[in-house]
Design an enzyme around this catalytic site. Structure first.
Site, PDB file in Angstrom:
ATOM      1  N   TYR A 150      40.476  29.891  70.580  1.00 37.00           N
ATOM      2  CA  TYR A 150      39.097  29.620  70.134  1.00 37.00           C
ATOM      3  C   TYR A 150      38.661  28.244  70.622  1.00 37.00           C
ATOM      4  O   TYR A 150      37.596  28.092  71.232  1.00 37.00           O
ATOM      5  CB  TYR A 150      39.022  29.699  68.612  1.00 37.00           C
ATOM      6  CG  TYR A 150      37.675  29.297  68.046  1.00 37.00           C
ATOM      7  CD1 TYR A 150      36.590  30.152  68.110  1.00 37.00           C
ATOM      8  CD2 TYR A 150      37.500  28.048  67.461  1.00 37.00           C
ATOM      9  CE1 TYR A 150      35.345  29.785  67.597  1.00 37.00           C
ATOM     10  CE2 TYR A 150      36.279  27.672  66.938  1.00 37.00           C
ATOM     11  CZ  TYR A 150      35.196  28.539  67.006  1.00 37.00           C
ATOM     12  OH  TYR A 150      33.974  28.159  66.501  1.00 37.00           O
ATOM     13  N   LYS A 154      35.732  27.175  73.479  1.00 33.23           N
ATOM     14  CA  LYS A 154      34.654  26.243  73.154  1.00 33.23           C
ATOM     15  C   LYS A 154      34.757  24.962  73.984  1.00 33.23           C
ATOM     16  O   LYS A 154      33.742  24.362  74.345  1.00 33.23           O
ATOM     17  CB  LYS A 154      34.693  25.908  71.659  1.00 33.23           C
ATOM     18  CG  LYS A 154      34.334  27.077  70.750  1.00 33.23           C
ATOM     19  CD  LYS A 154      32.891  27.514  70.933  1.00 33.23           C
ATOM     20  CE  LYS A 154      32.454  28.492  69.861  1.00 33.23           C
ATOM     21  NZ  LYS A 154      31.020  28.876  69.986  1.00 33.23           N
TER      22      LYS A 154
END
Length: 273
Positions: A150, A154
């Site tokens: 994750y 990002k």
């Protein structure tokens, strides 16, 4: 009196996206809300029939993104604030993740955001203005156990967005990387995919669960008020951490990284590059 702005928000049906849409409508602005499931926006559509347009969108589909971006720009004649908010969470250890899961994480969080930015830029460039808000996370400064992919997706968006900001500045377009902390959204429930658990990581998993606890985090509306103020700035920052606790954590991580660099500077300088 400030003229009403036009917002284009992805992932607008729930969580932060929904909060951003609500705040913009409350301010008298107009909103084009895009999401895979538009049902949760029925109440907002009924309350603001003339200022809210809903468009079905899966950001993984680049061709569909182009069509929807054109429709969004045509809905109210312009786009002033584009919020790249759609995202998912892959939760689990690096070794546990399948190839399909890793690729799926990047398809939404990185590639989807890139497709949206590419699709809206011709419209923003033609009007000579616009503000793109790239929603990443306060964790883009480095990975953390069980959220590595994750954070990686990002962080990739963070790097591309910094380059994008330099590229589009001559056209009057602003870019801000919005770095929120943990808010009370469904990212960790509906938006989360779990990796197949490996028994060797159970002690670490238990420790992380104890560390995080069961606090869902603050209401997303508290972040929306900050984003509304950000969108009104004539000279916005390239990056903005959203959340006081998150700000303190990021500052601590930055200080720790700087201290490590200094501790090993002697070894770094042994190479001429």
């Amino acid at each position: 009196m400030t003229a009403a702005r036009v917002w284009f928000i992805t992932g607008a049906s729930r969580g932060l996206g929904r909060a951003f849409a609500e705040a913009a409508l409350a301010a008298g602005d107009r909103v084009v809300a895009a999401a895979r499931d538009l049902g949760p926006l029925d109440d907002l559509a009924a309350a603001h029939p003339d200022r809210l347009v809903r468009l079905t969108l899966d950001v993984r589909d680049r061709a569909a993104v182009g069509v929807v971006a054109d429709r969004a720009a045509a809905a109210f004649g312009r786009l002033d604030v584009v919020v790249n908010n759609a995202g998912t969470m892959l939760l689990g250890m690096v070794e546990e993740a399948t190839e399909e899961q890793v690729r799926a994480q990047f398809e939404v969080n990185f590639f989807g955001a890139v497709w949206v930015a590419q699709a809206v830029l011709p419209h923003l460039r033609a009007q000579g203005s616009g503000h793109i808000l790239q929603v990443t996370t306060m964790g883009t400064g480095g990975g953390f156990a069980s959220t590595g992919f994750y954070a990686a997706s990002k962080s990739a968006l963070d790097s591309v967005s910094q380059a994008l900001a330099m590229e589009v500045a001559p056209f009057g377009i602003k870019v801000t990387i919005v770095q929120p902390g943990g808010y009370g959204t469904d990212l960790f429930t509906r938006g989360t995919t779990m990796t197949p658990p490996h028994p060797e990581y159970e002690p670490l998993r238990a420790k992380l669960a104890e560390m995080w606890g069961e606090d869902a985090g603050p209401d997303p509306g508290t972040a929306a008020s900050v984003v509304m103020e950000l969108a009104g700035l004539a000279d916005p920052p390239l990056r903005l951490i959203v959340g006081g606790a998150s700000f303190d954590m990021v500052r601590q991580m930055d200080q720790a990284r700087a201290e490590e660099y200094r501790a090993w500077e002697h070894l770094s300088r042994k190479a001429p590059g």
